[in-house]
Design a protein around this motif. Structure first.
Motif, PDB file in Angstrom:
ATOM      1  N   SER A 103       0.815  -1.224   0.000  1.00  0.00           N
ATOM      2  CA  SER A 103       0.000   0.000   0.000  1.00  0.00           C
ATOM      3  C   SER A 103       0.847   1.270   0.000  1.00  0.00           C
ATOM      4  N   PRO A 104       1.871   1.371  -0.857  1.00  0.00           N
ATOM      5  CA  PRO A 104       2.718   2.565  -0.843  1.00  0.00           C
ATOM      6  C   PRO A 104       1.985   3.781  -1.402  1.00  0.00           C
ATOM      7  N   GLU A 105       2.398   4.947  -0.937  1.00  0.00           N
ATOM      8  CA  GLU A 105       1.841   6.204  -1.446  1.00  0.00           C
ATOM      9  C   GLU A 105       2.978   7.177  -1.731  1.00  0.00           C
ATOM     10  N   LEU A 106       2.756   8.054  -2.690  1.00  0.00           N
ATOM     11  CA  LEU A 106       3.783   9.008  -3.091  1.00  0.00           C
ATOM     12  C   LEU A 106       4.025  10.057  -2.008  1.00  0.00           C
ATOM     13  N   SER A 107       5.138  10.745  -2.138  1.00  0.00           N
ATOM     14  CA  SER A 107       5.568  11.726  -1.149  1.00  0.00           C
ATOM     15  C   SER A 107       4.517  12.812  -0.930  1.00  0.00           C
ATOM     16  N   MET A 108       4.224  13.075   0.338  1.00  0.00           N
ATOM     17  CA  MET A 108       3.256  14.065   0.799  1.00  0.00           C
ATOM     18  C   MET A 108       1.830  13.718   0.396  1.00  0.00           C
ATOM     19  N   GLN A 109       1.619  12.446  -0.024  1.00  0.00           N
ATOM     20  CA  GLN A 109       0.275  11.941  -0.318  1.00  0.00           C
ATOM     21  C   GLN A 109      -0.031  10.705   0.536  1.00  0.00           C
ATOM     22  N   GLU A 110       0.661  10.540   1.653  1.00  0.00           N
ATOM     23  CA  GLU A 110       0.598   9.316   2.452  1.00  0.00           C
ATOM     24  C   GLU A 110      -0.615   9.303   3.380  1.00  0.00           C
ATOM     25  N   HIS A 111      -1.797   9.582   2.836  1.00  0.00           N
ATOM     26  CA  HIS A 111      -2.993   9.726   3.661  1.00  0.00           C
ATOM     27  C   HIS A 111      -3.396   8.399   4.298  1.00  0.00           C
ATOM     28  N   ASN A 112      -3.462   7.346   3.512  1.00  0.00           N
ATOM     29  CA  ASN A 112      -3.835   6.037   4.059  1.00  0.00           C
ATOM     30  C   ASN A 112      -2.758   5.490   4.988  1.00  0.00           C
ATOM     31  N   THR A 113      -1.489   5.760   4.644  1.00  0.00           N
ATOM     32  CA  THR A 113      -0.386   5.314   5.496  1.00  0.00           C
ATOM     33  C   THR A 113      -0.460   6.000   6.854  1.00  0.00           C
ATOM     34  N   ALA A 114      -0.724   7.304   6.844  1.00  0.00           N
ATOM     35  CA  ALA A 114      -0.839   8.041   8.110  1.00  0.00           C
ATOM     36  C   ALA A 114      -2.000   7.513   8.937  1.00  0.00           C
ATOM     37  N   ALA A 115      -3.128   7.211   8.282  1.00  0.00           N
ATOM     38  CA  ALA A 115      -4.276   6.679   9.007  1.00  0.00           C
ATOM     39  C   ALA A 115      -3.946   5.310   9.608  1.00  0.00           C
ATOM     40  N   PHE A 116      -3.193   4.497   8.867  1.00  0.00           N
ATOM     41  CA  PHE A 116      -2.780   3.182   9.381  1.00  0.00           C
ATOM     42  C   PHE A 116      -1.872   3.349  10.596  1.00  0.00           C
ATOM     43  N   ILE A 117      -0.937   4.282  10.532  1.00  0.00           N
ATOM     44  CA  ILE A 117      -0.033   4.530  11.662  1.00  0.00           C
ATOM     45  C   ILE A 117      -0.830   5.006  12.874  1.00  0.00           C
ATOM     46  N   GLU A 118      -1.773   5.917  12.653  1.00  0.00           N
ATOM     47  CA  GLU A 118      -2.598   6.423  13.752  1.00  0.00           C
ATOM     48  C   GLU A 118      -3.405   5.295  14.402  1.00  0.00           C
ATOM     49  N   ALA A 119      -3.999   4.441  13.583  1.00  0.00           N
ATOM     50  CA  ALA A 119      -4.782   3.328  14.129  1.00  0.00           C
ATOM     51  C   ALA A 119      -3.888   2.387  14.931  1.00  0.00           C
TER      52      ALA A 119
END
Length: 402
Positions: free
Chosen positions: A25-41
């Protein structure tokens, strides 16, 4: 020396699960919205307070009584690369560049291992509060590949929202054998400056060059002469790289165009050499334009990476720590790398020392593992994650251990 507290079987399973999810589930630089949500969860599940910072960055503060404060950074962005590893968990994700181009995305630099290792380290510390005291600031940073992330987090008030650490730690997976650590004291990675240069000429028919000012010939002369900066202007003891990565001009073979555009990437290890090289680049571009009777070129900064300086005393201490954790024979002091990292901007912003190290992510049996940024780059994740977690926890416990 306090040895690393080991992961339980359940924590190891979760670590691998986290990695496989992030890798797919990689995301491009400064577009890591799903990654950030996963980290928060994940942080909420672990029980650590956290907040967003720098748009897609996440900061977690783990407190365990009075004591030292240490920051630990893990970057989270992927790259516009089509993964070619053929593993069953390979990325098929896609993203959109700033110019609207649709591109494949993969974790071609191993940032998935960084995030997964940091989350596992947090689980270990939460489960073993009797073994340490103080505060850990986990910085899950976006946008490392474009040098936008660290600056965005600092600008968004990172250091106004958390206690200031006595040291900032970070690590990066690299394609050498897992269980090994490489460290560079002092200047560890290069500063980088990327420039776009637009040359202006005078368009004419290809059969009438006397009526033109040819920006292609001008550009060729500039690019050739730029290589004399490192060969004839710098001391042989100073390191620098000047690379022209792209050149675009013209639409047809019998038309001399009126413009040409090329891009430069410049790597240096010290501020004085950086200033010297950038001054020489500007001088040569403008002087060659004047020699061609061309208008003044336009030089535009695309992005810049800061220095990455490993504090000598803290580095020496952590080399000893890693030697006890992994065995002294598995720790190497290596020369500076001409690649770049924006990690150094975090500590520099508050004048706090930093240490950044490389941990092995390849199978010891692999004689030629693919390098970072290759479509074939693929850590042997079990060994890589084990190394990353142990190094992260050992580094933090050096400061926080009871």
């Amino acid at each position: 020396m306090l040895k690393t507290i080991q992961l339980t079987d359940a924590e190891t399973s979760k670590l691998h699960e986290d990695y496989l999810h992030l890798h797919q589930s990689p995301e491009l630089s400064m577009q890591e919205h799903n990654t950030a949500a996963f980290i928060e969860a994940s942080l909420s599940e672990i029980g650590i307070e956290h907040f967003r910072c720098g748009s897609t960055g996440v900061v977690a503060t783990l407190r365990n009584g009075e004591g030292p404060v240490v920051a630990f950074r893990a970057d989270s962005d992927g790259l516009p690369i089509q993964e070619a590893t053929n593993v069953d968990y390979a990325s098929t994700a896609r993203g959109t560049l700033a110019d609207g181009t649709d591109v494949p995305v993969m974790h071609g630099c191993g940032h998935d291992t960084h995030v997964a290792s940091a989350l596992a380290a947090a689980r270990i510390l939460v489960r073993n509060t009797d073994a340490w005291h103080g505060t850990v600031i986990f910085i899950f940073q976006p946008g490392e590949e474009t040098s936008a992330g660290a600056a965005a987090m600092v600008a968004d008030g990172l250091w106004d929202k958390v206690p200031h650490p006595q040291v900032v730690l970070g690590q990066h997976v690299f394609p050498f054998a897992s269980g090994n650590i490489c460290v560079t004291p002092e200047s560890a990675m290069a500063m980088a400056d990327s420039l776009e240069v637009t040359l202006y000429g005078k368009q004419a028919h290809g059969s009438q060059p006397q009526d033109s000012i040819d920006p292609i010939v001008l550009g060729a002369n500039i690019i050739t002469r730029l290589q004399t900066i490192t060969s004839r202007e710098l001391s042989p003891l100073d390191s620098a790289v000047v690379t022209c990565g792209s050149f675009h001009a013209g639409l047809k073979e019998n038309i001399i165009p009126d413009t040409a555009v090329f891009t430069l990437n410049i790597r240096t290890l010290t501020e004085s050499v950086r200033a010297q090289v950038l001054s020489a680049v500007s001088r040569i571009i403008n002087a060659e334009a004047a020699a061609s009777n061309a208008p003044e070129p336009r030089i535009t900064e695309l992005y810049t990476f800061p220095r990455l300086f490993n504090d000598p005393q803290h580095t020496e201490a952590l080399v000893s720590v890693f030697g006890e954790e992994f065995g002294a024979e598995n720790i190497r002091l290596v020369p500076p790398a001409m690649g770049s990292e924006d990690f150094g901007a975090l500590g520099d912003a508050i004048n706090v020392p930093s240490v950044f190290w490389m941990f092995g992510g390849a199978s010891p049996e692999d004689p030629a593992p693919a390098v970072n940024h290759s479509p074939f780059f693929l850590p042997e994740y079990r060994g890589a994650l084990n190394t990353g977690v142990r190094a992260a926890v050992a580094g933090m416990l050096h400061y926080l251990g009871r």
